[in-house]
Design an enzyme around this catalytic site. Structure first.
Site, short mmCIF file in Angstrom:
data_model
loop_
_atom_site.label_atom_id
_atom_site.label_comp_id
_atom_site.label_asym_id
_atom_site.label_seq_id
_atom_site.Cartn_x
_atom_site.Cartn_y
_atom_site.Cartn_z
N CYS A 102 56.06 77.30 26.30
CA CYS A 102 54.61 77.21 26.48
C CYS A 102 54.26 76.52 27.81
O CYS A 102 54.35 77.14 28.85
CB CYS A 102 53.97 76.54 25.28
SG CYS A 102 52.20 76.92 25.15
N HIS A 120 56.14 79.60 20.67
CA HIS A 120 56.72 78.34 20.20
C HIS A 120 57.88 78.59 19.24
O HIS A 120 57.71 78.52 18.02
CB HIS A 120 55.65 77.47 19.52
CG HIS A 120 54.71 76.82 20.48
ND1 HIS A 120 54.90 75.53 20.95
CD2 HIS A 120 53.59 77.28 21.09
CE1 HIS A 120 53.93 75.21 21.79
NE2 HIS A 120 53.12 76.26 21.90
N GLU A 175 60.28 76.68 18.60
CA GLU A 175 60.71 75.44 17.96
C GLU A 175 60.07 75.26 16.57
O GLU A 175 60.55 74.46 15.76
CB GLU A 175 60.38 74.23 18.84
CG GLU A 175 58.96 73.70 18.77
CD GLU A 175 57.90 74.56 19.44
OE1 GLU A 175 56.70 74.29 19.29
OE2 GLU A 175 58.29 75.54 20.13
#
Length: 254
Positions: free
Chosen positions: A115, A223, A225
């Site tokens: 990001c 994202h 993660e």
């Protein structure tokens, strides 16, 4: 690498004012993605707004993640127009991430930008950013509903088309994947030496790699993660990154 054979992976912090005090903070989701996805151990790199010993820091790391953030890169770094009043910036983070990205990639240290980190990588290589994609007129809605529960904000939003033969395509083994979409900014001009790895349905570059990098150097706009172990595509990204970190560590004499 640690004595246990686990790669040590740097994670850059944001400098944020909380109450009367400035803090260096990293979202726990990034730290846990290093542990559970890359099978490494995270070391937080503070953004202090001072000249950091970048070479000394990198010499102790086996990889580095440039995280997402509520803040945006200050537009003067890519000759952009001034941001609207009230836009959240983090000049102390810019001061360490922008030079560190290039230094890490040049040194052959595996890099994953997420990001804001993806946008930082684009800026470092001479690219520019749309500050408000939703006002450009040619893109789908990439922002999250900030009033929605987190699972909904970070839920699957759209498909991306992966470039055949690219790093992402090789890691995933498919031509498409589904990702979340939690960003207002996006790539305008792609930086020199960056190779697209994935496109959103509207044509927006959502991932790229560094063409002539010595090692893993990938930026993604989404994202991965987020609950990395519950999404096979996100897991594949962190597994590829972690493997690169372990391989790099095995070549170092420390």
């Amino acid at each position: 690498m640690s004595q246990s054979g686990i790669p040590l992976i740097g994670v850059v912090a944001c400098n944020q004012q909380i109450g009367l005090h400035p803090f260096n903070i990293v979202g726990e989701k990034y730290l846990l993605s290093v542990v559970n996805g890359a099978k490494g151990f995270p070391l937080v790199i503070p953004s202090l707004g001072v000249d950091a010993p970048i070479d000394a820091i990198l010499a102790r790391l086996d990889g580095i993640i440039f995280t997402g953030s509520p803040s945006n890169v200050e537009p003067h770094h890519y000759l952009g127009l001034p941001s609207d009043e009230g836009t959240h910036h983090d000049p102390k983070r810019d001061a360490i991430t922008l030079p560190m990205i290039k230094a890490a990639i040049d040194a052959g240290i595996p890099v994953l930008g997420i990001c804001r980190g993806f946008q930082e990588m684009n800026v470092v290589y001479g690219g520019s950013l749309h500050q408000k994609l939703h006002e450009v007129g040619t893109y789908i809605e990439h922002r999250e509903d900030k009033k929605a529960p987190l699972d909904e904000q970070y839920g699957i939003s759209h498909q991306v088309n992966l470039v055949a033969g690219g790093l992402l395509h090789d890691a995933w083994g498919c031509n498409t994947a589904e990702v979340n979409s939690v960003h207002t900014q996006g790539v305008d001009r792609l930086g020199e030496g960056l190779q697209p790895e994935a496109f959103a349905p509207d044509g927006l570059v959502e991932a790229f790699s560094v063409k002539n990098a010595k090692n893993f150097a990938l930026g993604v706009q989404w994202h991965p993660e987020w609950k990395v172990t519950e999404n096979a595509f996100y897991t594949a990204i962190f597994e590829a990154f972690g493997q690169a970190c372990r391989h790099y560590a095995a070549t170092q004499v420390r």
